[in-house]
Design a protein around this motif. Structure first.
Motif, PDB file in Angstrom:
ATOM      1  N   GLU A  85      -4.494   8.674   2.883  1.00  0.00           N
ATOM      2  CA  GLU A  85      -3.871   7.377   4.158  1.00  0.00           C
ATOM      3  C   GLU A  85      -2.314   7.176   3.231  1.00  0.00           C
ATOM      4  N   PHE A  86      -2.698   7.121   2.110  1.00  0.00           N
ATOM      5  CA  PHE A  86      -1.407   6.496   1.091  1.00  0.00           C
ATOM      6  C   PHE A  86      -0.342   7.622   0.992  1.00  0.00           C
ATOM      7  N   VAL A  87      -0.174   8.911   1.280  1.00  0.00           N
ATOM      8  CA  VAL A  87       0.785  10.102   1.554  1.00  0.00           C
ATOM      9  C   VAL A  87       1.348   9.580   2.922  1.00  0.00           C
ATOM     10  N   GLU A  88       0.716   9.544   3.420  1.00  0.00           N
ATOM     11  CA  GLU A  88       0.924   9.500   4.506  1.00  0.00           C
ATOM     12  C   GLU A  88       2.261   7.835   5.306  1.00  0.00           C
ATOM     13  N   ALA A  89       1.155   7.234   5.042  1.00  0.00           N
ATOM     14  CA  ALA A  89       2.465   5.796   4.786  1.00  0.00           C
ATOM     15  C   ALA A  89       3.588   5.699   4.277  1.00  0.00           C
ATOM     16  N   GLY A  99       1.028  -1.019   0.351  1.00  0.00           N
ATOM     17  CA  GLY A  99       0.230  -0.220   0.188  1.00  0.00           C
ATOM     18  C   GLY A  99       1.335   1.292  -0.489  1.00  0.00           C
ATOM     19  N   THR A 100       2.705   1.290   0.358  1.00  0.00           N
ATOM     20  CA  THR A 100       2.796   2.427  -0.240  1.00  0.00           C
ATOM     21  C   THR A 100       4.108   2.724  -1.296  1.00  0.00           C
ATOM     22  N   THR A 101       4.030   1.352  -2.177  1.00  0.00           N
ATOM     23  CA  THR A 101       4.682   1.083  -2.869  1.00  0.00           C
ATOM     24  C   THR A 101       4.290   1.284  -5.034  1.00  0.00           C
ATOM     25  N   ILE A 102       4.768   2.696  -5.164  1.00  0.00           N
ATOM     26  CA  ILE A 102       4.563   2.384  -6.365  1.00  0.00           C
ATOM     27  C   ILE A 102       5.456   1.644  -7.739  1.00  0.00           C
ATOM     28  N   VAL A 103       5.151   0.657  -8.067  1.00  0.00           N
ATOM     29  CA  VAL A 103       5.800  -0.316  -9.061  1.00  0.00           C
ATOM     30  C   VAL A 103       5.344   0.274 -10.239  1.00  0.00           C
ATOM     31  N   ILE A 104       7.021  -0.044 -11.440  1.00  0.00           N
ATOM     32  CA  ILE A 104       6.828   0.498 -12.630  1.00  0.00           C
ATOM     33  C   ILE A 104       7.488  -0.666 -13.191  1.00  0.00           C
ATOM     34  N   GLY A 105       6.850  -1.371 -14.497  1.00  0.00           N
ATOM     35  CA  GLY A 105       7.146  -2.617 -14.835  1.00  0.00           C
ATOM     36  C   GLY A 105       6.812  -3.809 -14.351  1.00  0.00           C
ATOM     37  N   ASN A 106       6.586  -4.983 -14.476  1.00  0.00           N
ATOM     38  CA  ASN A 106       6.531  -6.132 -14.161  1.00  0.00           C
ATOM     39  C   ASN A 106       6.853  -6.447 -12.672  1.00  0.00           C
ATOM     40  N   PRO A 107       5.951  -6.386 -11.749  1.00  0.00           N
ATOM     41  CA  PRO A 107       5.703  -6.507 -10.907  1.00  0.00           C
ATOM     42  C   PRO A 107       6.337  -8.380  -9.584  1.00  0.00           C
ATOM     43  N   SER A 108       6.556  -9.097 -11.064  1.00  0.00           N
ATOM     44  CA  SER A 108       6.743 -10.050 -10.596  1.00  0.00           C
ATOM     45  C   SER A 108       8.841 -10.511 -11.218  1.00  0.00           C
ATOM     46  N   ALA A 109       9.381  -9.373 -11.252  1.00  0.00           N
ATOM     47  CA  ALA A 109      10.287  -9.546 -11.855  1.00  0.00           C
ATOM     48  C   ALA A 109      11.375  -9.736 -10.588  1.00  0.00           C
ATOM     49  N   PRO A 110      12.209 -10.545 -10.548  1.00  0.00           N
ATOM     50  CA  PRO A 110      13.409 -10.977  -9.855  1.00  0.00           C
ATOM     51  C   PRO A 110      14.195  -9.838  -9.147  1.00  0.00           C
ATOM     52  N   LEU A 111      14.660  -8.879  -9.927  1.00  0.00           N
ATOM     53  CA  LEU A 111      15.499  -7.614  -9.950  1.00  0.00           C
ATOM     54  C   LEU A 111      14.887  -6.697  -9.726  1.00  0.00           C
ATOM     55  N   SER A 112      14.875  -6.148  -8.477  1.00  0.00           N
ATOM     56  CA  SER A 112      14.131  -5.011  -8.079  1.00  0.00           C
ATOM     57  C   SER A 112      14.998  -3.687  -8.290  1.00  0.00           C
ATOM     58  N   VAL A 113      14.694  -1.897  -7.741  1.00  0.00           N
ATOM     59  CA  VAL A 113      15.155  -1.322  -8.194  1.00  0.00           C
ATOM     60  C   VAL A 113      13.994  -0.098  -6.791  1.00  0.00           C
ATOM     61  N   ARG A 114      15.015   0.334  -5.972  1.00  0.00           N
ATOM     62  CA  ARG A 114      13.707   0.779  -5.205  1.00  0.00           C
ATOM     63  C   ARG A 114      14.620   2.591  -5.001  1.00  0.00           C
ATOM     64  N   VAL A 115      14.106   3.414  -5.559  1.00  0.00           N
ATOM     65  CA  VAL A 115      14.142   4.824  -5.287  1.00  0.00           C
ATOM     66  C   VAL A 115      13.352   5.115  -3.453  1.00  0.00           C
ATOM     67  N   TYR A 116      14.260   6.037  -3.472  1.00  0.00           N
ATOM     68  CA  TYR A 116      13.699   6.787  -2.177  1.00  0.00           C
ATOM     69  C   TYR A 116      13.298   8.243  -2.544  1.00  0.00           C
ATOM     70  N   GLU A 117      12.004   9.265  -2.748  1.00  0.00           N
ATOM     71  CA  GLU A 117      12.277  10.248  -3.277  1.00  0.00           C
ATOM     72  C   GLU A 117      11.132  10.889  -2.560  1.00  0.00           C
ATOM     73  N   ASP A 118      11.110  12.134  -2.393  1.00  0.00           N
ATOM     74  CA  ASP A 118      10.919  13.781  -2.061  1.00  0.00           C
ATOM     75  C   ASP A 118      10.630  14.978  -3.202  1.00  0.00           C
ATOM     76  N   LEU A 119       8.904  14.822  -3.826  1.00  0.00           N
ATOM     77  CA  LEU A 119       9.099  15.726  -5.184  1.00  0.00           C
ATOM     78  C   LEU A 119       9.189  16.827  -5.383  1.00  0.00           C
ATOM     79  N   SER A 120       9.884  17.689  -3.391  1.00  0.00           N
ATOM     80  CA  SER A 120      10.046  18.677  -3.265  1.00  0.00           C
ATOM     81  C   SER A 120      11.648  18.889  -3.166  1.00  0.00           C
ATOM     82  N   CYS A 121      12.258  17.799  -3.727  1.00  0.00           N
ATOM     83  CA  CYS A 121      14.256  17.606  -3.442  1.00  0.00           C
ATOM     84  C   CYS A 121      14.636  17.588  -4.488  1.00  0.00           C
ATOM     85  N   PRO A 122      15.499  18.953  -4.616  1.00  0.00           N
ATOM     86  CA  PRO A 122      16.512  19.525  -6.106  1.00  0.00           C
ATOM     87  C   PRO A 122      16.783  18.877  -6.386  1.00  0.00           C
ATOM     88  N   ALA A 123      17.840  17.215  -5.370  1.00  0.00           N
ATOM     89  CA  ALA A 123      18.752  16.849  -5.450  1.00  0.00           C
ATOM     90  C   ALA A 123      17.802  15.420  -7.183  1.00  0.00           C
TER      91      ALA A 123
END
Length: 239
Positions: A187-191, A60-84
């Protein structure tokens, strides 16, 4: 999470042409080679590929792009207001990761924090709404392209988010507009923000490959495509 300090993008505009260095927005807790072959990880950022599937993970907190069953995963932690984060998504390895997900090489996971203020929360809510229309990828890039201008104007607001959404064909409509205006996915945003706060990530952007955090002293993996490609190849071989 609270913000105590921020570091912007490390390097000059000229350095971006060769190999930029992505900095980080700190939270309160302190092409592989363009060769031939069938390796789906070896994909150009300019390759014309079909849109990837977009979904919300079971947590309920992770947005997934691509095949959610793919064995290789890359998680990116971001804040949309972060310049970096904007630098990573526009000039760093963000575009490559999206292409790799579209090429079925990996599942790209996003944990969206909102520790940089109300605008981040509004943006995370709007992006969650975009998932329902399979428009997250386009909208995500668009928001980062306009981030600097929006920050100068005071940050993301519901009205600004809707005005930008017009630029994504097929996104605006009664359902999406209501979700943005009524903060339907609060609720998604806070979670998601809590998930980031409880994660090992100490700032944004931060990557984790198959659950292993990419250390902050390995910033080259954030902006050097070949280095990240080789890193992902090794992780895929171990999966």
């Amino acid at each position: 999470m609270q913000v105590r300090t921020r570091r912007g993008f490390l390097g000059t505009a000229a350095a971006l042409v060769v190999a930029s260095s992505v900095g980080a927005c700190e939270a309160g807790r302190g092409g592989g080679p363009k060769g031939e072959g069938d390796d789906p990880l070896d994909v150009s950022a300019s390759a014309n590929l079909p849109a990837a599937r977009e979904s919300l993970a079971a947590d309920g907190t992770t947005i997934v792009i691509g095949n959610p069953s793919a064995p290789l995963s890359v998680r990116v932690y971001e804040d949309l207001s972060c310049p970096a984060c904007a630098e990573f998504e526009l000039d760093g390895n963000g575009p490559y990761l999206k292409q790799a997900a579209r090429n079925d090489a990996l599942q790209l996971q996003f944990t969206l924090g909102s520790f940089l203020g109300p605008g981040s929360k509004f943006a995370a809510n709007a992006l969650r709404a975009a998932v329902d229309h399979n428009k997250f990828t386009e909208y995500h890039e668009l928001l980062y392209r306009h981030q600097a201008k929006v920050r100068r104007a005071g940050g993301f607001t519901r009205d600004r988010l809707l005005a930008l959404a017009v630029k994504v064909p097929g996104l605006r409509g009664p359902e999406f507009d209501a979700a943005v205006l009524e903060t339907k996915h609060r609720e998604f945003v806070e979670a998601a923000d809590e998930a980031m706060s409880n994660s090992p990530a100490e700032g944004t952007p931060t990557m984790a490959v198959n659950g292993a955090l990419v250390p902050t002293d390995s910033r080259g993996l954030y902006d050097d495509r070949d280095r990240l490609y080789r890193h992902l190849r090794k992780a895929a071989a171990r999966a």
